[in-house]
Enzyme design. Structure first.
Site, short mmCIF file in Angstrom:
data_model
loop_
_atom_site.label_atom_id
_atom_site.label_comp_id
_atom_site.label_asym_id
_atom_site.label_seq_id
_atom_site.Cartn_x
_atom_site.Cartn_y
_atom_site.Cartn_z
CB SER A 351 98.10 3.18 48.07
OG SER A 351 98.96 2.87 48.24
CD GLU A 352 102.36 5.18 45.84
OE1 GLU A 352 103.58 5.75 46.35
OE2 GLU A 352 101.47 5.86 46.50
#
Length: 548
Positions: A351-352
């Site tokens: 996930s960013e």
């Protein structure tokens, strides 16, 4: 040394016209108790007013609160009430017009009350890419003039298009177009910060901040550094941190201290547990923050419908051994498919927000992951993303046009923002956009085919998108871009939208081309999508991956 004060006292420290910086994602990192105190002070006194709010990604709960399915199933501490549904920066919007008058961030939809004011033109500001927003703090902290990057070129952030302006009342562009070394770049300017409003889990008596129970290690260190160094350079700057627990001096593991006390001016210990939710959908999930690892053999299977078909087809694009980023909505279902097909160990999902490995969470806990292998600082993740460290991303498809442009950031008066969409699509080797072919349609899936029972009323493949969040005209030579729907698969080939696959049971002319506002190319080698995608049991993903 940090001074320990109440939330009410913290609110009184914020001057009119201040630039206020926050860090986090969802409600993680948001100092809820202090935010409510600021709102209440404004309602009572009219101060502080004319604040300029600067944030990275989404900081709110999308208005879910008690109306979101599943809240009643969440375990709450004894005596604690359910969340009100407007948490996060939306608290500042509850005060009405005048408290916040400028607002910049990568995602503005999640804070309902502020978003409504912006849609009415009562707040001005810009959207910027998420990676730019969270990494610009480091440039400010170091006293550099700004951030130079290609991220945003060709999108609505580009001053040749809309300059990232949120509404017609906004006059200033988010970035300046410059030429450096004979190439085009966008330059995002630094700015002084008056107040940092942050949150951690624990503060010791010296003001050192631990993120012990935080699911996300946000950009708080960079924000605190930028704010304190703004003060050193003579432009104000105080750092206020809300925590849940206090500890004795020098009792914290030094490796767990994420913001050192030398950067912290004030600490507020929250008195209300509603102010310390780990994520939008859960008060505290220990597997998010590494205290335990939950035995997750598989994720719950998705029901067989058009969304599952799309997620299955996207999963076929996964590169074994690669790094995969997933967006929200249908794309988040790719993780479910990998688990259901027994292939979740073939890929590292991330996930960013900084989660590497594990199983990324869908809404309402977006940004968190079950059992992450590693949790990076939010802004550090974008060094990996911007440098091309992702093998594949699967993101949503709101609108698409004949140039392969995608819009997910604005629909009519509905302001959303790009989040990390622009950063992620700028350098990832394989970009897969996914969504239903039409909006408000009714389909039936089964027996190896797709049946359209009621045609949709909302077209998604348009002559021109309303806003360019992904620029098909700026695709890099080594990038592959696909568009996956339940009716067909398209690919951007030599700058031309090209249909490469069609679903079994679908007529190309009647069910696809007749509902597009442009004429795509059709591959001379047009294939029929795997009929197994449209069956209750598929079981063929591993075979597809083994061929790679």
């Amino acid at each position: 040394m940090a001074k320990f004060i109440t939330a009410k006292e913290a609110a009184e420290l914020i001057p009119d016209g201040a630039t206020v910086a926050v860090a986090g994602l969802g409600v993680s990192g948001w100092a809820e108790e202090i935010g409510c105190a600021i709102r209440d002070r404004y309602k009572e006194t009219g101060h502080p007013k004319n604040l300029y709010l600067k944030q990275g990604s989404a900081m709110g709960d999308h208005g879910y609160g008690n109306n979101f399915l599943g809240w009643d199933k969440q375990p709450l501490p004894e005596g604690m009430e359910k969340p009100a549904g407007v948490r996060g920066t939306s608290r500042l919007g509850e005060a009405g017009e005048g408290l916040v008058t400028r607002w910049t961030g990568a995602h503005v939809m999640s804070a309902d009350a502020l978003n409504a004011l912006a849609a009415q033109g009562k707040i001005t500001g810009n959207c910027v890419p998420q990676g730019v927003a969270v990494n610009l703090w480091r440039e400010i902290a170091a006293g550099r003039p700004g951030l130079l990057t290609k991220v945003g070129l060709g999108t609505f952030i580009d001053p040749r298009l809309e300059g990232g302006r949120m509404n017609k009342e906004t006059q200033e562009d988010a970035a300046e177009l410059v030429t450096f070394g004979g190439e085009e770049y966008l330059f995002y300017k630094s700015f002084p910060v008056d107040v940092a409003l942050l949150r951690g889990t624990v503060a010791d008596e010296n003001g050192n901040i631990s993120f012990m129970h935080e699911g996300i290690i946000n950009e708080g260190l960079s924000v605190a550094s930028a704010t304190r160094n703004s003060a050193v350079r003579g432009s104000g700057g105080i750092v206020i941190v809300q925590v849940e627990y206090l500890a004795k001096a020098e009792s914290l593991n030094p490796k767990e201290v994420k913001i050192p006390g030398i950067l912290v001016d004030y600490v507020v210990q929250a008195k209300d547990p509603k102010s310390s939710w780990q994520a939008e959908g859960v008060y505290y999930e220990p597997s998010f923050s590494g205290q335990i690892r939950r035995p997750i053999a598989t994720l719950p299977p998705m029901p067989l419908d058009e969304r599952k078909v799309i997620a299955r087809r996207c999963a076929m694009e996964v590169q074994p051994g690669g790094v995969l980023n997933l967006g929200v909505g249908i794309s988040s279902g790719v993780g479910n498919i990998l688990a259901e097909e027994g292939c979740i160990s073939e890929i590292t999902m991330c996930s960013e927000s900084g989660m590497i490995g594990g199983v990324p969470c869908p809404l309402p806990n977006l940004g968190s992951s079950y059992n992450p292998e590693c949790t990076l600082e939010h802004n550090a993740t974008f060094d990996i993303i911007d440098g091309g460290g992702l093998n594949m991303t699967c993101l949503g498809l709101g609108e698409c046009d004949e140039d392969g442009n995608i819009n997910v950031s604005k629909f009519g008066s509905r302001l959303i923002g790009p989040g990390g969409f622009i950063d992620i699509t700028s350098a990832t080797k394989k970009v897969v956009f996914c969504g239903t072919f039409m909006g408000k349609q009714k389909t039936r899936v089964g027996d190896g085919r797709l049946v359209i029972e009621q045609e949709g009323t909302v077209k998604k493949f348009l002559k021109h998108v309303q806003q360019v969040t992904f620029a098909g005209t700026h695709v890099k030579p080594d990038q592959r871009v696909l568009y996956v729907t339940e009716r067909c698969v398209m690919e951007l080939l030599n700058g031309k939208m090209t249909i490469t696959e069609i679903a079994p049971g679908i007529n190309l002319e009647k069910d696809v081309l007749a509902h597009m506002d442009f004429v795509p190319a059709v591959s001379p080698d047009l294939k029929v999508m795997d009929a197994g995608l449209f069956c209750e049991k598929w079981g063929s993903l591993r075979a597809h991956l083994d061929k790679k």
